[in-house]
Design a protein around this motif. Structure first.
Motif, PDB file in Angstrom:
ATOM      1  N   VAL A  12       0.847  -1.204   0.000  1.00  7.52           N
ATOM      2  CA  VAL A  12       0.000   0.000   0.000  1.00  7.52           C
ATOM      3  C   VAL A  12       0.874   1.242   0.000  1.00  7.52           C
ATOM      4  O   VAL A  12       0.626   2.199  -0.740  1.00  7.52           O
ATOM      5  CB  VAL A  12      -0.964  -0.009   1.212  1.00  7.52           C
ATOM      6  CG1 VAL A  12      -1.596   1.355   1.421  1.00  7.52           C
ATOM      7  CG2 VAL A  12      -2.037  -1.059   1.023  1.00  7.52           C
ATOM      8  N   GLY A  13       1.939   1.240   0.807  1.00  8.34           N
ATOM      9  CA  GLY A  13       2.851   2.376   0.841  1.00  8.34           C
ATOM     10  C   GLY A  13       3.534   2.607  -0.495  1.00  8.34           C
ATOM     11  O   GLY A  13       3.669   3.740  -0.956  1.00  8.34           O
ATOM     12  N   ALA A  14       3.957   1.528  -1.144  1.00  7.16           N
ATOM     13  CA  ALA A  14       4.621   1.653  -2.445  1.00  7.16           C
ATOM     14  C   ALA A  14       3.671   2.196  -3.504  1.00  7.16           C
ATOM     15  O   ALA A  14       4.033   3.087  -4.286  1.00  7.16           O
ATOM     16  CB  ALA A  14       5.180   0.303  -2.878  1.00  7.16           C
ATOM     17  N   ILE A  15       2.452   1.697  -3.539  1.00  3.56           N
ATOM     18  CA  ILE A  15       1.464   2.159  -4.520  1.00  3.56           C
ATOM     19  C   ILE A  15       1.129   3.628  -4.283  1.00  3.56           C
ATOM     20  O   ILE A  15       1.130   4.435  -5.214  1.00  3.56           O
ATOM     21  CB  ILE A  15       0.194   1.281  -4.467  1.00  3.56           C
ATOM     22  CG1 ILE A  15       0.508  -0.119  -4.982  1.00  3.56           C
ATOM     23  CG2 ILE A  15      -0.934   1.907  -5.279  1.00  3.56           C
ATOM     24  CD1 ILE A  15      -0.597  -1.130  -4.734  1.00  3.56           C
ATOM     25  N   ALA A  16       0.869   3.970  -3.038  1.00  4.73           N
ATOM     26  CA  ALA A  16       0.506   5.356  -2.720  1.00  4.73           C
ATOM     27  C   ALA A  16       1.671   6.304  -3.005  1.00  4.73           C
ATOM     28  O   ALA A  16       1.477   7.383  -3.554  1.00  4.73           O
ATOM     29  CB  ALA A  16       0.078   5.468  -1.259  1.00  4.73           C
ATOM     30  N   GLY A  17       2.875   5.914  -2.648  1.00  2.00           N
ATOM     31  CA  GLY A  17       4.038   6.760  -2.899  1.00  2.00           C
ATOM     32  C   GLY A  17       4.299   6.941  -4.383  1.00  2.00           C
ATOM     33  O   GLY A  17       4.610   8.043  -4.842  1.00  2.00           O
ATOM     34  N   PHE A  18       4.150   5.856  -5.154  1.00  2.00           N
ATOM     35  CA  PHE A  18       4.343   5.950  -6.605  1.00  2.00           C
ATOM     36  C   PHE A  18       3.303   6.872  -7.229  1.00  2.00           C
ATOM     37  O   PHE A  18       3.640   7.755  -8.023  1.00  2.00           O
ATOM     38  CB  PHE A  18       4.264   4.561  -7.242  1.00  2.00           C
ATOM     39  CG  PHE A  18       4.257   4.601  -8.735  1.00  2.00           C
ATOM     40  CD1 PHE A  18       5.428   4.829  -9.436  1.00  2.00           C
ATOM     41  CD2 PHE A  18       3.080   4.426  -9.441  1.00  2.00           C
ATOM     42  CE1 PHE A  18       5.429   4.883 -10.821  1.00  2.00           C
ATOM     43  CE2 PHE A  18       3.073   4.472 -10.823  1.00  2.00           C
ATOM     44  CZ  PHE A  18       4.247   4.699 -11.508  1.00  2.00           C
ATOM     45  N   LEU A  19       2.042   6.689  -6.873  1.00  2.00           N
ATOM     46  CA  LEU A  19       0.979   7.525  -7.429  1.00  2.00           C
ATOM     47  C   LEU A  19       1.150   8.985  -7.031  1.00  2.00           C
ATOM     48  O   LEU A  19       0.962   9.883  -7.855  1.00  2.00           O
ATOM     49  CB  LEU A  19      -0.391   7.008  -6.980  1.00  2.00           C
ATOM     50  CG  LEU A  19      -0.823   5.664  -7.566  1.00  2.00           C
ATOM     51  CD1 LEU A  19      -2.122   5.206  -6.918  1.00  2.00           C
ATOM     52  CD2 LEU A  19      -0.963   5.743  -9.066  1.00  2.00           C
ATOM     53  N   ALA A  20       1.530   9.231  -5.785  1.00  2.00           N
ATOM     54  CA  ALA A  20       1.746  10.607  -5.336  1.00  2.00           C
ATOM     55  C   ALA A  20       2.912  11.237  -6.091  1.00  2.00           C
ATOM     56  O   ALA A  20       2.853  12.410  -6.469  1.00  2.00           O
ATOM     57  CB  ALA A  20       2.007  10.639  -3.836  1.00  2.00           C
ATOM     58  N   GLY A  38       4.865   6.790   1.014  1.00  2.00           N
ATOM     59  CA  GLY A  38       3.514   6.252   1.188  1.00  2.00           C
ATOM     60  C   GLY A  38       3.183   5.938   2.631  1.00  2.00           C
ATOM     61  O   GLY A  38       2.088   6.243   3.120  1.00  2.00           O
ATOM     62  N   ILE A  39       4.131   5.353   3.360  1.00  2.00           N
ATOM     63  CA  ILE A  39       3.891   5.004   4.764  1.00  2.00           C
ATOM     64  C   ILE A  39       3.783   6.259   5.621  1.00  2.00           C
ATOM     65  O   ILE A  39       2.856   6.395   6.424  1.00  2.00           O
ATOM     66  CB  ILE A  39       4.995   4.066   5.287  1.00  2.00           C
ATOM     67  CG1 ILE A  39       4.856   2.695   4.616  1.00  2.00           C
ATOM     68  CG2 ILE A  39       4.931   3.927   6.799  1.00  2.00           C
ATOM     69  CD1 ILE A  39       6.005   1.759   4.884  1.00  2.00           C
ATOM     70  N   VAL A  40       4.712   7.183   5.440  1.00  3.73           N
ATOM     71  CA  VAL A  40       4.644   8.434   6.204  1.00  3.73           C
ATOM     72  C   VAL A  40       3.387   9.210   5.820  1.00  3.73           C
ATOM     73  O   VAL A  40       2.728   9.809   6.671  1.00  3.73           O
ATOM     74  CB  VAL A  40       5.923   9.275   5.996  1.00  3.73           C
ATOM     75  CG1 VAL A  40       5.799  10.641   6.647  1.00  3.73           C
ATOM     76  CG2 VAL A  40       7.131   8.538   6.535  1.00  3.73           C
ATOM     77  N   GLY A  41       3.030   9.172   4.539  1.00  3.88           N
ATOM     78  CA  GLY A  41       1.805   9.824   4.092  1.00  3.88           C
ATOM     79  C   GLY A  41       0.572   9.202   4.704  1.00  3.88           C
ATOM     80  O   GLY A  41      -0.374   9.911   5.077  1.00  3.88           O
ATOM     81  N   ALA A  42       0.567   7.889   4.829  1.00  2.00           N
ATOM     82  CA  ALA A  42      -0.572   7.216   5.458  1.00  2.00           C
ATOM     83  C   ALA A  42      -0.684   7.606   6.924  1.00  2.00           C
ATOM     84  O   ALA A  42      -1.788   7.844   7.427  1.00  2.00           O
ATOM     85  CB  ALA A  42      -0.422   5.706   5.317  1.00  2.00           C
ATOM     86  N   LEU A  43       0.442   7.690   7.608  1.00  3.48           N
ATOM     87  CA  LEU A  43       0.415   8.114   9.008  1.00  3.48           C
ATOM     88  C   LEU A  43      -0.063   9.560   9.127  1.00  3.48           C
ATOM     89  O   LEU A  43      -0.864   9.894  10.007  1.00  3.48           O
ATOM     90  CB  LEU A  43       1.807   7.957   9.630  1.00  3.48           C
ATOM     91  CG  LEU A  43       2.312   6.527   9.766  1.00  3.48           C
ATOM     92  CD1 LEU A  43       3.765   6.522  10.229  1.00  3.48           C
ATOM     93  CD2 LEU A  43       1.446   5.732  10.715  1.00  3.48           C
ATOM     94  N   GLY A  70      -2.325  11.439   1.980  1.00  4.97           N
ATOM     95  CA  GLY A  70      -1.258  11.821   2.893  1.00  4.97           C
ATOM     96  C   GLY A  70       0.083  11.977   2.190  1.00  4.97           C
ATOM     97  O   GLY A  70       0.852  12.897   2.496  1.00  4.97           O
ATOM     98  N   ALA A  71       0.382  11.110   1.235  1.00  2.00           N
ATOM     99  CA  ALA A  71       1.639  11.200   0.499  1.00  2.00           C
ATOM    100  C   ALA A  71       1.676  12.456  -0.370  1.00  2.00           C
ATOM    101  O   ALA A  71       2.728  13.100  -0.498  1.00  2.00           O
ATOM    102  CB  ALA A  71       1.845   9.951  -0.357  1.00  2.00           C
TER     103      ALA A  71
END
Length: 85
Positions: A12-20, A38-43, A70-71
């Motif tokens: 999830v972190g990788a997908i969100a970070g890539f898309l962001a 992505g992980i920091v963005g999710a937090l 978040g990302a």
């Protein structure tokens, strides 16, 4: 946290970070950088979004959307800090 949960969390972190990275800057920070963003963005989203009244449903798609928002916020803040320096 078991191994499966950790893998899903990283995915999830990788997908969100890539898309962001694609949305904000047009590129990502590589696989590890995307996961971190992505992980920091999710937090960050988990802290900020409920406080402003935005609640997204559960499931993996909801987690990706949360982490993506978040990302994006995180990347915009990083961009502003880079311009200020």
């Amino acid at each position: 946290m078991d191994v499966t949960s950790l893998i899903v969390f990283l995915l999830v972190g990788a997908i969100a970070g890539f898309l962001a990275g694609q949305i904000v800057r047009g590129y990502g920070f590589g696989l590890v950088g995307n996961i971190v963003v992505g992980i920091v963005g999710a937090l960050l989203a988990g802290f900020i979004l409920p406080r402003v009244g935005l609640v997204i449903g559960g499931g993996i798609v909801g987690a990706i959307i949360y982490a993506l928002i978040g990302a994006i916020i995180l990347l915009v803040l990083i961009g502003l800090l880079r311009k200020a320096a």
